[in-house]
Write an enzyme that holds these catalytic residues in place. Structure first.
Site: not given
Length: 265
Positions: A219, A247, A95
């Protein structure tokens, strides 16, 4: 060692192996890698840490000016690499840490052998002038930050399951919710602002280290079009679409994540 205390750095695996440095995403800590790292323990030196404000990091080390941009977090990465004398580093970032790792590798490419970016996004907000799709309108992000500011715990329990995806496995959303709730709320609010308002598109072409972009389907944080943008604008990058949804494939699909990294290596 200064970074060991500040970032709760831990090291395991094969001491003489090539270092793999794992960096967690927003609201998480190094525990989020526990299903992925064992697969590399025989061959690599595994180095994990917590960003300041998360996990067992030293909260007193938080500095408003330093951490006002993702560069401050990239500086921490480079300090960890230097202090623990890590060379030929394989960086694995999830991320927001995907961009943090890219920024570190842009600044000191000689230290890195490769960067794995899981669910990266160089900018979360759409830029209509450029035709860039980030997945969010500015009002969406502003509204999210307001709700996060006013009720961090409420925001966490509402948003974590959405970010995780995999509604048929509620225990995953629960784990992410608990992780968010363990994070220092004051720092989490600031880190959210830095994360969701950042724009690192101009940094992608400056990358001189081979990279792997791992993209999940469905996502909500970093849609496929964003992963494809990162791949297209980052030299020497490889794009792998995972079957995993949501995610956080490091939690929801660790075996597929490991296989993708190993086949790239």
């Amino acid at each position: 060692m200064r970074t060991t205390q500040r970032n709760a750095v831990t090291s395991s695996g094969r001491e003489s192996g090539q270092p793999m440095l794992f960096a967690h995403g927003y609201g998480c800590d190094q525990n989020m890698w526990r299903l992925v790292t064992p697969a590399f323990a025989d061959t690599h030196r595994l180095v994990l840490f917590d960003h300041v404000g998360n996990g067992k990091s030293d909260l007193t080390a938080y500095d408003d000016a330093k951490y006002a941009t993702l560069d401050g977090y990239a500086t921490d990465i480079l300090e960890i690499v230097e202090e623990h004398d890590l060379r030929d580093v394989l960086f694995v970032g999830h991320s927001v840490s995907a961009m943090i790792g890219l920024l570190a590798a842009v600044r000191q490419p000689e230290r890195f052998a490769g960067v794995v970016m899981i669910g990266p996004s160089p900018r979360y907000i759409n830029d209509e002038a450029d035709g860039y799709v980030g997945g969010f309108g500015r009002p969406d992000i502003e509204q999210m930050l307001v709700s996060l500011d006013s009720n961090y715990l409420g925001w966490s329990s509402a948003m974590a399951p959405v970010i995780m995806g995999n509604a048929d496995r509620p225990e995953l959303g629960e784990e992410l919710t608990n992780s968010f709730c363990r994070t220092d709320p004051a720092i989490a609010k600031k880190f959210a602002r830095v994360t969701f308002l950042s724009d690192n598109r101009a940094d992608l072409p400056r990358m001189r280290v081979p990279s792997l972009v791992l993209q999940c389907s469905d996502d909500v944080i970093a849609p496929t079009v964003v992963g494809e943008y990162v791949h297209k604008n980052t030299p020497q990058s490889t794009f792998t679409a995972l079957n995993a949804t949501g995610h956080c494939p490091n939690l929801s699909a660790p075996e597929e994540t490991v296989d993708a990294i190993k086949s790239w290596l």
